[in-house]
Design a protein around this motif. Structure first.
Motif, mmCIF file in Angstrom:
data_model
loop_
_atom_site.group_PDB
_atom_site.id
_atom_site.type_symbol
_atom_site.label_atom_id
_atom_site.label_comp_id
_atom_site.label_asym_id
_atom_site.label_seq_id
_atom_site.Cartn_x
_atom_site.Cartn_y
_atom_site.Cartn_z
ATOM 1 N N ARG A 92 110.427 11.236 17.499
ATOM 2 C CA ARG A 92 111.802 10.953 17.111
ATOM 3 C C ARG A 92 111.870 9.851 16.057
ATOM 4 O O ARG A 92 112.783 9.839 15.237
ATOM 5 N N TRP A 105 118.843 15.272 22.097
ATOM 6 C CA TRP A 105 118.936 14.007 22.833
ATOM 7 C C TRP A 105 119.818 13.054 22.033
ATOM 8 O O TRP A 105 119.385 12.478 21.042
ATOM 9 N N ASN A 157 109.099 17.933 18.252
ATOM 10 C CA ASN A 157 109.942 17.837 19.445
ATOM 11 C C ASN A 157 111.407 17.955 19.038
ATOM 12 O O ASN A 157 112.082 16.963 18.767
ATOM 13 N N MET A 177 111.197 14.515 28.178
ATOM 14 C CA MET A 177 112.138 13.428 28.470
ATOM 15 C C MET A 177 111.758 12.701 29.755
ATOM 16 O O MET A 177 111.241 13.306 30.694
ATOM 17 N N ALA A 190 118.602 9.435 20.897
ATOM 18 C CA ALA A 190 117.629 9.376 19.808
ATOM 19 C C ALA A 190 118.221 9.880 18.507
ATOM 20 O O ALA A 190 117.927 9.361 17.427
ATOM 21 N N LYS A 201 114.177 16.018 21.317
ATOM 22 C CA LYS A 201 114.456 14.613 21.058
ATOM 23 C C LYS A 201 115.068 14.403 19.673
ATOM 24 O O LYS A 201 115.765 13.414 19.448
#
Length: 501
Positions: free
Chosen positions: A373, A167, A160, A468, A170, A163
């Motif tokens: 994450r 993001w 991912n 998300m 994270a 993330k």
């Protein structure tokens, strides 16, 4: 340590003697090598540039809906206070969150570029200093190439990428944190005097305190790695360097423990444990340890079967093929023991990864296998281990034969294939981010206009990317963080809608 150190590896003999013509030939060869290495570096650097460019499509989601109005109303230090008193006790985390949330949407858009450049620069500097401390010389451009490959594989081989890289909430805890921890070694690697070594001790102590209040998982990795330096240093460092390395490691461990204690006893830390029921549940209970091991095995299966990580190994092979040793006046490393050192690295990786899973399992439960994450705290160690193992392999090939062009060509092809294998998923993610950004901007304009007209309740359509969380996820069943969205737009409430305005 009193003098510039180096590895206890003798200078490799040059067959056939030397002379002006041979010296010019070697210079031209190194110039040619530097040229094609620079060309190869364009692949991971290009991937990082493209990923940073896609950052302009990042928009707030999940926890950031709650961060933005708090930072707007209370400022960065208000965010730090909130984290310490009510959220989780992570002071360092609150500081970094406040730094990007201070610039709402723009902070999210620029986060990828700034964090990417920061991580690449730190890993580049670390690579340069490690090679100098190991008394190895490489053609110009090789350290940047290795750092770029490490950064690209670390950020984009994960299941991912959104993330991991895009993001911010994270990334500051699980992606940037392990890179910052590695960077704490740079002052020690640069130290050439007593004053420099004292400065390195101060830096690693403060870095440990900060890390303890930033990321519990990275703190665990730091403690395991530094414990390895203390316990296994006799098989790695010469006697004169062993004491300095141990003092440095102990200072880092002390700082990390202090930061962890601050986090643990904080009001926010206690409230977080109460919220997740961690006060009554023990992460050391047999059933929790077994479930953590089961989840960790699944994580390792996913990681070890992600073929793009082989790019880090290939980059290490190129490094080993191109590096040349030179006798230093006072070496700090014992004669190279590739198998033993690789075993130590693998042991540290496996132990730290499992302990990270143990401390996260009580919060995530079975979802620890999909909370990608949280893997990044020890996956950077995995990528660095692959580079190191590759460097040992390249060194072995170079010492067995002088004809290393074929091996270098194969390694270069593998690096290129790895980067190209990472580019396709990034392209698809970029498309999803662009679509979400267009819809998000449209809804943002609608909500702002409605609030400006005096509306107190407006509809909101969830817009998710990269798995998300969004308000009214699960077809409207999950309300969080709808209240934070209402605060962000100065509304009393937002309601679920399945159609964009």
């Amino acid at each position: 340590m009193t003098a510039a150190p180096g590895v206890a590896t003798p200078r490799e003999p040059v067959p056939g003697g030397g002379g002006p013509e041979r010296g010019r030939g070697r210079s031209l060869l190194r110039l040619s090598t530097a040229t094609w290495v620079a060309g190869l570096s364009l692949l991971p650097l290009g991937l990082l540039t493209a990923a940073s460019w896609l950052g302009r499509y990042v928009r707030p989601s999940a926890d950031e809906w709650c961060f933005l109005p708090k930072v707007r109303d209370l400022g960065v230090w208000g965010m730090v206070e909130k984290f310490y008193l009510t959220d989780n006790g992570r002071i360092g985390n609150g500081l970094l969150v406040g730094a990007y949330a201070k610039f709402p949407v723009a902070g999210h858009q620029w986060f990828g570029l700034i964090s990417g450049v920061l991580m690449l620069t730190l890993l580049w500097a670390l690579t340069v200093q490690v090679l100098r401390r190991a008394d190895q010389t490489v053609p110009r451009g090789v350290p940047l190439f290795v750092a770029a490959m490490v950064t690209a594989v670390f950020l984009f081989a994960t299941p991912n990428t959104y993330k991991t890289f895009y993001w911010p909430a994270a990334s500051v805890s699980h992606t940037i944190a392990p890179v910052l921890a590695c960077a704490a070694a740079i002052p020690l690697l640069r130290a050439r005097s007593r004053r420099g070594r004292i400065a390195a001790l101060v830096v690693v102590l403060l870095a440990g305190v900060f890390m303890g209040t930033l990321s519990e998982e990275t703190s665990v990795v730091c403690l395991v790695v530094l414990s390895g330096v203390v316990l296994l240093g006799r098989w790695i460092f010469t006697e004169r360097a062993r004491a300095a390395a141990r003092y440095w490691a102990l200072a880092g461990m002390a700082g990390t423990v202090i930061g962890t204690i601050v986090l643990t006893v904080s009001p926010g830390g206690r409230r977080r444990r109460e919220r997740f029921g961690l006060e009554s549940a023990s992460m050391l209970a047999p059933e929790s340890l077994i479930a953590s091991l089961r989840g960790y095995v699944h994580i390792l299966e996913t990681v070890f079967t992600t073929w793009q990580y082989v790019g880090a190994l290939a980059a290490g092979v190129l490094l080993g093929l191109l590096a040349r040793g030179r006798r230093g006046p006072s070496p700090v490393l014992l004669p190279c023991r590739p198998l033993l050192w690789t075993f130590f690295g693998a042991l540290v990786l496996l132990v730290s990864g499992y302990l990270c899973t143990v401390i996260t399992y009580p919060v995530f439960g079975a979802r620890v296998m999909t909370a990608q994450r949280t893997w990044n705290d020890y996956l950077l160690l995995y990528v660095l281990l692959l580079v190191g193992a590759g460097a040992f392999l390249g060194r072995a090939l170079r010492m067995r034969t002088r004809r290393t062009r074929a091996a270098a060509a194969v390694a270069a092809v593998v690096c290129a294939a790895s980067v190209l294998g990472l580019a396709a998923p990034l392209h698809h993610l970029g498309h999803d981010m662009r679509v979400r950004a267009q819809k998000w901007d449209r809804q943002d304009q609608y909500l702002r206009a409605g609030a400006a007209k005096g509306a107190k309740v407006l509809p909101y359509t969830p817009l998710s990317v990269g798995g998300m969380l969004e308000p009214f996820g699960g077809q409207g069943r999950n309300v969080w963080p709808a209240g934070c969205v209402a605060d962000y737009y100065h509304l009393d409430r937002v309601t679920y809608s399945n159609r964009l305005p």
